[in-house]
Design a protein around this motif. Sequence first.
Motif, PDB file in Angstrom:
ATOM      1  N   MET A  29     -66.954   6.925  14.108  1.00  0.00           N
ATOM      2  CA  MET A  29     -65.659   6.565  14.667  1.00  0.00           C
ATOM      3  C   MET A  29     -64.841   5.838  13.611  1.00  0.00           C
ATOM      4  N   THR A  30     -63.638   6.348  13.372  1.00  0.00           N
ATOM      5  CA  THR A  30     -62.714   5.689  12.466  1.00  0.00           C
ATOM      6  C   THR A  30     -61.515   5.200  13.277  1.00  0.00           C
ATOM      7  N   ASP A  31     -60.563   4.613  12.600  1.00  0.00           N
ATOM      8  CA  ASP A  31     -59.401   4.059  13.292  1.00  0.00           C
ATOM      9  C   ASP A  31     -58.145   4.408  12.507  1.00  0.00           C
ATOM     10  N   GLU A  32     -57.169   4.981  13.196  1.00  0.00           N
ATOM     11  CA  GLU A  32     -55.873   5.273  12.584  1.00  0.00           C
ATOM     12  C   GLU A  32     -55.970   6.386  11.536  1.00  0.00           C
ATOM     13  N   LEU A  33     -56.884   7.302  11.722  1.00  0.00           N
ATOM     14  CA  LEU A  33     -57.079   8.390  10.759  1.00  0.00           C
ATOM     15  C   LEU A  33     -56.398   9.657  11.255  1.00  0.00           C
ATOM     16  N   ARG A  34     -55.463  10.144  10.485  1.00  0.00           N
ATOM     17  CA  ARG A  34     -54.708  11.347  10.837  1.00  0.00           C
ATOM     18  C   ARG A  34     -55.587  12.587  10.809  1.00  0.00           C
ATOM     19  N   ALA A  35     -55.150  13.599  11.547  1.00  0.00           N
ATOM     20  CA  ALA A  35     -55.917  14.833  11.631  1.00  0.00           C
ATOM     21  C   ALA A  35     -55.720  15.753  10.439  1.00  0.00           C
ATOM     22  N   ASP A  36     -54.665  15.520   9.656  1.00  0.00           N
ATOM     23  CA  ASP A  36     -54.308  16.488   8.620  1.00  0.00           C
ATOM     24  C   ASP A  36     -54.671  16.045   7.209  1.00  0.00           C
ATOM     25  N   THR A  37     -55.337  14.885   7.059  1.00  0.00           N
ATOM     26  CA  THR A  37     -55.555  14.332   5.716  1.00  0.00           C
ATOM     27  C   THR A  37     -56.961  14.616   5.203  1.00  0.00           C
ATOM     28  N   PHE A  38     -57.320  15.894   5.132  1.00  0.00           N
ATOM     29  CA  PHE A  38     -58.642  16.299   4.668  1.00  0.00           C
ATOM     30  C   PHE A  38     -58.514  17.541   3.802  1.00  0.00           C
ATOM     31  N   GLY A  39     -59.431  17.641   2.871  1.00  0.00           N
ATOM     32  CA  GLY A  39     -59.445  18.844   2.068  1.00  0.00           C
ATOM     33  C   GLY A  39     -59.692  20.082   2.890  1.00  0.00           C
ATOM     34  N   PHE A  40     -60.597  20.006   3.880  1.00  0.00           N
ATOM     35  CA  PHE A  40     -60.929  21.189   4.667  1.00  0.00           C
ATOM     36  C   PHE A  40     -59.777  21.600   5.592  1.00  0.00           C
ATOM     37  N   ARG A  41     -58.794  20.709   5.779  1.00  0.00           N
ATOM     38  CA  ARG A  41     -57.600  21.080   6.536  1.00  0.00           C
ATOM     39  C   ARG A  41     -56.464  21.507   5.609  1.00  0.00           C
ATOM     40  N   GLY A  42     -56.785  21.652   4.335  1.00  0.00           N
ATOM     41  CA  GLY A  42     -55.801  22.157   3.390  1.00  0.00           C
ATOM     42  C   GLY A  42     -54.891  21.125   2.789  1.00  0.00           C
ATOM     43  N   HIS A  43     -55.251  19.839   2.918  1.00  0.00           N
ATOM     44  CA  HIS A  43     -54.376  18.825   2.326  1.00  0.00           C
ATOM     45  C   HIS A  43     -54.429  18.935   0.804  1.00  0.00           C
ATOM     46  N   PRO A  44     -53.276  18.951   0.150  1.00  0.00           N
ATOM     47  CA  PRO A  44     -53.254  19.213  -1.299  1.00  0.00           C
ATOM     48  C   PRO A  44     -53.591  18.014  -2.172  1.00  0.00           C
ATOM     49  N   ILE A  45     -53.678  16.806  -1.584  1.00  0.00           N
ATOM     50  CA  ILE A  45     -53.831  15.605  -2.410  1.00  0.00           C
ATOM     51  C   ILE A  45     -55.102  14.825  -2.081  1.00  0.00           C
ATOM     52  N   VAL A  46     -55.340  14.505  -0.818  1.00  0.00           N
ATOM     53  CA  VAL A  46     -56.442  13.621  -0.446  1.00  0.00           C
ATOM     54  C   VAL A  46     -57.786  14.282  -0.741  1.00  0.00           C
ATOM     55  N   ARG A  47     -58.667  13.523  -1.365  1.00  0.00           N
ATOM     56  CA  ARG A  47     -60.002  14.026  -1.700  1.00  0.00           C
ATOM     57  C   ARG A  47     -61.015  13.536  -0.670  1.00  0.00           C
ATOM     58  N   THR A  48     -61.620  14.490   0.056  1.00  0.00           N
ATOM     59  CA  THR A  48     -62.605  14.169   1.100  1.00  0.00           C
ATOM     60  C   THR A  48     -63.806  15.115   0.993  1.00  0.00           C
ATOM     61  N   PRO A  49     -64.527  15.114  -0.119  1.00  0.00           N
ATOM     62  CA  PRO A  49     -65.586  16.118  -0.315  1.00  0.00           C
ATOM     63  C   PRO A  49     -66.720  16.023   0.698  1.00  0.00           C
ATOM     64  N   HIS A  50     -67.081  14.828   1.129  1.00  0.00           N
ATOM     65  CA  HIS A  50     -68.206  14.689   2.055  1.00  0.00           C
ATOM     66  C   HIS A  50     -67.841  15.164   3.458  1.00  0.00           C
ATOM     67  N   LEU A  51     -66.639  14.845   3.906  1.00  0.00           N
ATOM     68  CA  LEU A  51     -66.187  15.350   5.203  1.00  0.00           C
ATOM     69  C   LEU A  51     -65.940  16.854   5.142  1.00  0.00           C
ATOM     70  N   ASP A  52     -65.502  17.349   3.993  1.00  0.00           N
ATOM     71  CA  ASP A  52     -65.347  18.797   3.835  1.00  0.00           C
ATOM     72  C   ASP A  52     -66.690  19.499   4.002  1.00  0.00           C
ATOM     73  N   ALA A  53     -67.742  18.895   3.435  1.00  0.00           N
ATOM     74  CA  ALA A  53     -69.079  19.490   3.548  1.00  0.00           C
ATOM     75  C   ALA A  53     -69.571  19.426   4.989  1.00  0.00           C
ATOM     76  N   LEU A  54     -69.339  18.307   5.661  1.00  0.00           N
ATOM     77  CA  LEU A  54     -69.744  18.194   7.063  1.00  0.00           C
ATOM     78  C   LEU A  54     -69.020  19.222   7.916  1.00  0.00           C
ATOM     79  N   ALA A  55     -67.752  19.450   7.634  1.00  0.00           N
ATOM     80  CA  ALA A  55     -66.966  20.403   8.412  1.00  0.00           C
ATOM     81  C   ALA A  55     -67.538  21.812   8.336  1.00  0.00           C
ATOM     82  N   LYS A  56     -68.140  22.159   7.208  1.00  0.00           N
ATOM     83  CA  LYS A  56     -68.736  23.498   7.076  1.00  0.00           C
ATOM     84  C   LYS A  56     -69.904  23.698   8.034  1.00  0.00           C
TER      85      LYS A  56
END
Length: 505
Positions: A1-28
């Motif tokens: 559980m996080t707080d105040e985290l937007r739905a679009d700020t992930f690499g796996f959602r195609g965000h061009p800047i924010v780096r989220t490699p671990h969440l990208d791997a979990l999403a797979k």
Amino acid sequence: MTDELRADTFGFRGHPIVRTPHLDALAKDAAVFTNAYTNCPMCAPARVSLATGRYGLSHGVLDNAFAPVEDEVSLYQTMHDHGYRTINYGKTHFNTPGSFGFEENYPRGLFDDGGVSVFGVTDRELLNRSVYKKNEGEVSLIIHGKNPQKPEETADSRVTRAYIDRLDELKDSERPLFYRLSIIDPHTPYFPTEPYASMYHPDDMPLPATWNEDLTSKPLMHRYYYRARGFDRLTEEDYRKSIASYYGLITHVDDRVGQVIARLKELDLYDNSIIVFTSDHGSMMGEHGFIEKWGIMYEEVCRIPLMIKFPRSKYQGSYDSFAEIVDIMPTIMDATGIEVPACVQGTSLMPLLRGDEVAVKTEVFGHIFTGGLQDEPALMIRSGQWKLTLYPGQEQLHDKLLNDHYLKYTPMFLEDVVEGELYHLEDDAQEVHNLFHDPAYRKIRDQLISRLDSWRNELGRIANYRGMERSEKNTVNSYHLMQADNLAKMQRLMSAEGTITQLNR
């Protein structure tokens, strides 16, 4: 559980800047719900909706100043009653006198050295080494800056480390385990440590097209918050720095998730576990001139990340059907073979995952309410590509302000009162063109208002917020102090007792 985290700020959602490699791997490995919504973009209401599977009008936590009505049943208590060992590390913010069903609860305050709170830096030595800016107005929070602590010294990092270390003991538990980690990041203060503070350069942060938008077509509540929070005094540089600071916190969250996942894999717990990753709500990053949340229901605060990794990565893939935060409780119970209580208003997502097309959700609902400013909550419906929000009673907003409030008796309250918002998101994803008072769209507006009314009636008995006496409301008007992470802290922060109110039906 996080707080105040937007739905679009992930690499796996195609965000061009924010780096989220671990969440990208979990999403797979997970079922990813790309259209998940919170039912209230405020901490306590959203967290109680997740816990109960019920909407705020029913469980009674309309804003951060309310406690759930007494007979509410939580996911955590239900799991405990069915033999699960329920343990929480970190933020709860349920406003309940107990732990809402956790047999062990280790709140964030146990891991906080007292140096940094959601409102700012409280340690004088740390303050002397800190660089940050707060918005100059109500709900005054750190909107960008650099925390001089080491990354492992922050409260969220300490909570995460304790959670991970405890796994060595819990891996051999004879009882099934419900193990919750709840961190505040990337909630304000937008105040990352190094290396995250310098990871994203402000000059490289693109601003949303609406960052300096004219708000005359928006509800009065929006115009009030924009001025009252001092956003009209921010510069373009402030917005870029805020975005860079927020993105740094997100990557720090991602690194902590990576630590948890790595340890689960080392202990052979990953493949056999259900892992849910979500947030209570999102955050504005300059859209319509706003930073953070409060009083608004734009997509940036209403959309939440939601992914569920099932044992052996079953059901992995992307699901575009709507999902709500109230659906998380029945989904977990359905997935673990526990009967969902009849009082639950959310719906399990398991039929959708199993291929039942009838289970596709076509509507989501929500509310926003600040007891110091409103008598009635604003209500939102999204149906297909249409989204409508009603803001009743805005003409009373002026009377809610204390006489010495700097906006009282000002021309702002002579401006038109816009009663709501209506957007067609396929054509207007940035929610710029408010069609609420456009005669050409009166029919669709009235249909959505009628559907909101019927939804409210379908809820059955609702919390009796209308029956409250004025003295029971948040009369000190300090609604902005309600972000602390437990009841005791809130009560200490307030200048009067009795601010946390428990309603009945």
